[in-house]
Design an enzyme around this catalytic site. Structure first.
Site, mmCIF file in Angstrom:
data_model
loop_
_atom_site.group_PDB
_atom_site.id
_atom_site.type_symbol
_atom_site.label_atom_id
_atom_site.label_comp_id
_atom_site.label_asym_id
_atom_site.label_seq_id
_atom_site.Cartn_x
_atom_site.Cartn_y
_atom_site.Cartn_z
ATOM 1 N N LYS A 40 29.463 -138.076 12.039
ATOM 2 C CA LYS A 40 30.901 -138.364 11.987
ATOM 3 C C LYS A 40 31.317 -139.414 13.030
ATOM 4 O O LYS A 40 31.999 -140.378 12.715
ATOM 5 C CB LYS A 40 31.718 -137.074 12.211
ATOM 6 C CG LYS A 40 31.404 -135.955 11.238
ATOM 7 C CD LYS A 40 32.241 -134.721 11.498
ATOM 8 C CE LYS A 40 31.979 -134.049 12.825
ATOM 9 N NZ LYS A 40 30.643 -133.427 12.990
ATOM 10 N N ARG A 45 38.947 -127.819 11.777
ATOM 11 C CA ARG A 45 37.683 -127.112 11.874
ATOM 12 C C ARG A 45 37.821 -125.645 11.505
ATOM 13 O O ARG A 45 36.852 -124.904 11.561
ATOM 14 C CB ARG A 45 37.241 -127.180 13.326
ATOM 15 C CG ARG A 45 35.912 -127.808 13.548
ATOM 16 C CD ARG A 45 35.784 -127.847 15.055
ATOM 17 N NE ARG A 45 34.481 -128.094 15.473
ATOM 18 C CZ ARG A 45 34.039 -129.296 15.860
ATOM 19 N NH1 ARG A 45 34.811 -130.335 15.795
ATOM 20 N NH2 ARG A 45 32.827 -129.402 16.301
ATOM 21 N N ARG A 88 20.112 -136.991 20.552
ATOM 22 C CA ARG A 88 21.288 -137.853 20.785
ATOM 23 C C ARG A 88 21.442 -138.189 22.276
ATOM 24 O O ARG A 88 21.253 -137.354 23.140
ATOM 25 C CB ARG A 88 22.555 -137.140 20.305
ATOM 26 C CG ARG A 88 23.817 -137.913 20.714
ATOM 27 C CD ARG A 88 25.033 -137.475 20.004
ATOM 28 N NE ARG A 88 25.309 -136.061 20.154
ATOM 29 C CZ ARG A 88 26.253 -135.431 19.475
ATOM 30 N NH1 ARG A 88 26.988 -136.099 18.615
ATOM 31 N NH2 ARG A 88 26.451 -134.151 19.644
ATOM 32 N N ARG A 127 24.606 -134.843 25.998
ATOM 33 C CA ARG A 127 25.744 -133.927 26.040
ATOM 34 C C ARG A 127 25.305 -132.515 26.420
ATOM 35 O O ARG A 127 24.253 -132.078 26.000
ATOM 36 C CB ARG A 127 26.439 -133.900 24.666
ATOM 37 C CG ARG A 127 27.660 -134.788 24.610
ATOM 38 C CD ARG A 127 28.206 -134.990 23.237
ATOM 39 N NE ARG A 127 28.522 -133.780 22.493
ATOM 40 C CZ ARG A 127 29.102 -133.782 21.289
ATOM 41 N NH1 ARG A 127 29.430 -134.934 20.737
ATOM 42 N NH2 ARG A 127 29.344 -132.666 20.653
ATOM 43 N N ARG A 161 26.501 -123.707 17.654
ATOM 44 C CA ARG A 161 27.472 -124.609 17.002
ATOM 45 C C ARG A 161 27.296 -124.583 15.485
ATOM 46 O O ARG A 161 28.262 -124.622 14.728
ATOM 47 C CB ARG A 161 27.310 -126.039 17.533
ATOM 48 C CG ARG A 161 27.869 -126.185 18.940
ATOM 49 C CD ARG A 161 27.341 -127.420 19.621
ATOM 50 N NE ARG A 161 27.736 -128.653 18.977
ATOM 51 C CZ ARG A 161 27.089 -129.802 19.148
ATOM 52 N NH1 ARG A 161 26.019 -129.877 19.918
ATOM 53 N NH2 ARG A 161 27.522 -130.881 18.539
HETATM 54 P P1 AP5 Z 1 26.945 -138.340 15.662
HETATM 55 O O1 AP5 Z 1 27.615 -139.458 14.961
HETATM 56 O O2 AP5 Z 1 27.131 -138.247 17.144
HETATM 57 O O3 AP5 Z 1 27.279 -136.943 14.953
HETATM 58 P P2 AP5 Z 1 28.642 -136.116 14.880
HETATM 59 O O4 AP5 Z 1 28.823 -135.682 13.473
HETATM 60 O O5 AP5 Z 1 29.750 -136.875 15.522
HETATM 61 O O6 AP5 Z 1 28.218 -134.847 15.731
HETATM 62 P P3 AP5 Z 1 29.002 -134.073 16.885
HETATM 63 O O7 AP5 Z 1 27.959 -133.262 17.617
HETATM 64 O O8 AP5 Z 1 29.838 -134.984 17.716
HETATM 65 O O9 AP5 Z 1 29.896 -133.132 16.053
HETATM 66 P P4 AP5 Z 1 30.542 -131.847 16.511
HETATM 67 O O10 AP5 Z 1 31.456 -131.624 15.397
HETATM 68 O O11 AP5 Z 1 29.622 -130.727 16.826
HETATM 69 O O12 AP5 Z 1 31.130 -132.197 17.966
HETATM 70 P P5 AP5 Z 1 32.596 -132.501 18.491
HETATM 71 O O13 AP5 Z 1 32.494 -133.523 19.525
HETATM 72 O O14 AP5 Z 1 33.524 -132.694 17.358
HETATM 73 O O15 AP5 Z 1 25.370 -138.451 15.351
HETATM 74 C C1 AP5 Z 1 24.423 -137.556 15.918
HETATM 75 C C2 AP5 Z 1 23.133 -138.315 16.282
HETATM 76 O O16 AP5 Z 1 22.523 -138.797 15.097
HETATM 77 C C3 AP5 Z 1 23.344 -139.547 17.174
HETATM 78 O O17 AP5 Z 1 22.289 -139.612 18.095
HETATM 79 C C4 AP5 Z 1 23.283 -140.738 16.203
HETATM 80 O O18 AP5 Z 1 22.769 -141.886 16.842
HETATM 81 C C5 AP5 Z 1 22.346 -140.224 15.128
HETATM 82 N N1 AP5 Z 1 22.667 -140.696 13.769
HETATM 83 C C6 AP5 Z 1 23.898 -140.787 13.216
HETATM 84 N N2 AP5 Z 1 23.817 -141.206 11.932
HETATM 85 C C7 AP5 Z 1 22.489 -141.382 11.669
HETATM 86 C C8 AP5 Z 1 21.749 -141.792 10.507
HETATM 87 N N3 AP5 Z 1 22.370 -142.093 9.354
HETATM 88 N N4 AP5 Z 1 20.407 -141.843 10.601
HETATM 89 C C9 AP5 Z 1 19.774 -141.517 11.756
HETATM 90 N N5 AP5 Z 1 20.409 -141.122 12.895
HETATM 91 C C10 AP5 Z 1 21.760 -141.049 12.849
HETATM 92 O O19 AP5 Z 1 32.992 -131.095 19.143
HETATM 93 C C11 AP5 Z 1 32.397 -130.637 20.347
HETATM 94 C C12 AP5 Z 1 33.032 -129.316 20.781
HETATM 95 O O20 AP5 Z 1 34.440 -129.523 21.049
HETATM 96 C C13 AP5 Z 1 33.029 -128.188 19.736
HETATM 97 O O21 AP5 Z 1 31.820 -127.473 19.730
HETATM 98 C C14 AP5 Z 1 34.232 -127.361 20.172
HETATM 99 O O22 AP5 Z 1 33.925 -126.551 21.293
HETATM 100 C C15 AP5 Z 1 35.225 -128.413 20.621
HETATM 101 N N6 AP5 Z 1 36.105 -128.860 19.504
HETATM 102 C C16 AP5 Z 1 36.202 -130.126 19.009
HETATM 103 N N7 AP5 Z 1 37.078 -130.171 17.986
HETATM 104 C C17 AP5 Z 1 37.540 -128.920 17.822
HETATM 105 C C18 AP5 Z 1 38.437 -128.325 16.905
HETATM 106 N N8 AP5 Z 1 39.046 -129.047 15.947
HETATM 107 N N9 AP5 Z 1 38.673 -126.987 17.009
HETATM 108 C C19 AP5 Z 1 38.090 -126.239 17.966
HETATM 109 N N10 AP5 Z 1 37.211 -126.738 18.862
HETATM 110 C C20 AP5 Z 1 36.926 -128.063 18.799
HETATM 111 MG MG MG Z 2 30.949 -136.593 17.258
#
Ligand code: AP5
Ligand code: MG
Length: 213
Positions: A13, A88, A125, A158, A169
């Site tokens: 994402k 979410r 990552r 991270r 997660r």
């Molecule tokens: P990346 O693009 O970083 O993946 P992502 O989908 O953004 O993954 P996240 O871990 O950021 O999602 P998340 O939803 O768990 O975390 P968030 O920050 O929202 O890609 C991942 C890796 O793959 C990278 O190394 C990239 O280079 C590689 N890659 C990408 N595309 C590729 C491809 N096509 N081929 C090969 N490699 C590729 O949330 C974190 C925490 O915040 C949560 O756990 C929660 O505690 C809190 N939080 C955030 N939002 C909320 C909410 N709405 N409600 C409650 N708590 C929340």
């Molecule tokens: Mg992300």
């Protein structure tokens, strides 16, 4: 264009939102990035947020909804926005409709990726501590180990990308977030994207869906 980028942790994402932001000139709103910035603070709330995120649980709905409500009021969202990591839970999904009022989400772009693949993506990552550019030790390695190609800043992992937290997660995603797939499917605005291809190929699929709207 008001977009939601949806998918499991590690499905890509954040990577895709940054590219879409540049192409369509609309802001990338990541609740995860906002909370990661907030924990740099020294307050009690910041400490609580840090604990929640490091354990892989969700931040309470009310707090998340207030943060998104404030962010969407900003002027840069008038032409549209890309939501990443929100909603979410079903409660957040319903709250978003209230926040938007007359406006609506045009499309929910659901990046599909197997759990096995998301674990590989998360455990490798890395991100730049200075400019926040994203990398992966195998799939998107920097030219020089642990150094950002763009600004030469040091790369970091991270805190929630450790194995135990990744498992937690994914459990939270399957239990609390995945039901939104059905929610948006019923509204007829969900589009499935194959996440198991290169970054550019995922991007092309996303652009095609957006341009066809
Ligand atoms: P990346 O693009 O970083 O993946 P992502 O989908 O953004 O993954 P996240 O871990 O950021 O999602 P998340 O939803 O768990 O975390 P968030 O920050 O929202 O890609 C991942 C890796 O793959 C990278 O190394 C990239 O280079 C590689 N890659 C990408 N595309 C590729 C491809 N096509 N081929 C090969 N490699 C590729 O949330 C974190 C925490 O915040 C949560 O756990 C929660 O505690 C809190 N939080 C955030 N939002 C909320 C909410 N709405 N409600 C409650 N708590 C929340
Ligand atoms: Mg992300």
């Amino acid at each position: 264009m008001n977009l939601i980028l949806f998918g499991a942790p590690g499905s890509g994402k954040g990577t895709q939102a940054e590219k879409l932001k540049d192409k369509y000139q609309i802001p990338h709103i990541s609740t995860g990035d906002m909370f990661r910035k907030a924990v740099e603070d020294k307050s009690e709330l910041a400490r609580q947020l840090k604990d929640i995120m490091e354990s892989g649980k969700l931040v309470p709905d009310k707090l998340v909804i207030d943060v998104v409500n404030e962010r969407l009021k900003k002027e840069d969202c008038i032409k549209g926005f890309i939501l990443d990591g929100f909603p979410r839970t079903l409660i957040q999904g319903q709250a978003l409709e209230n926040i938007l009022g007359e406006k609506r989400i045009e499309v929910v772009l659901y990046i599909e990726l197997s759990e096995k693949e998301t674990v590989k993506r998360l455990s490798g990552r890395r991100g730049c501590s200075d400019c926040k550019a994203g990398y992966h030790v195998v799939f998107q390695p920097p030219k020089k180990e642990n150094v950002c190609d763009r600004c030469s800043g040091p790369l970091f992992q991270r805190d929630d990308d450790k194995e135990d937290t990744i498992i937690q997660r994914l459990k939270v995603y399957n239990g609390e977030t995945a039901p939104l797939v059905d929610y948006y499917q019923k509204q007829g605005i969900l589009e499935e994207i194959n996440g198991n291809v290169s970054v550019d190929e995922v991007f092309n699929q996303l652009c095609k869906v957006i341009d066809d709207k």
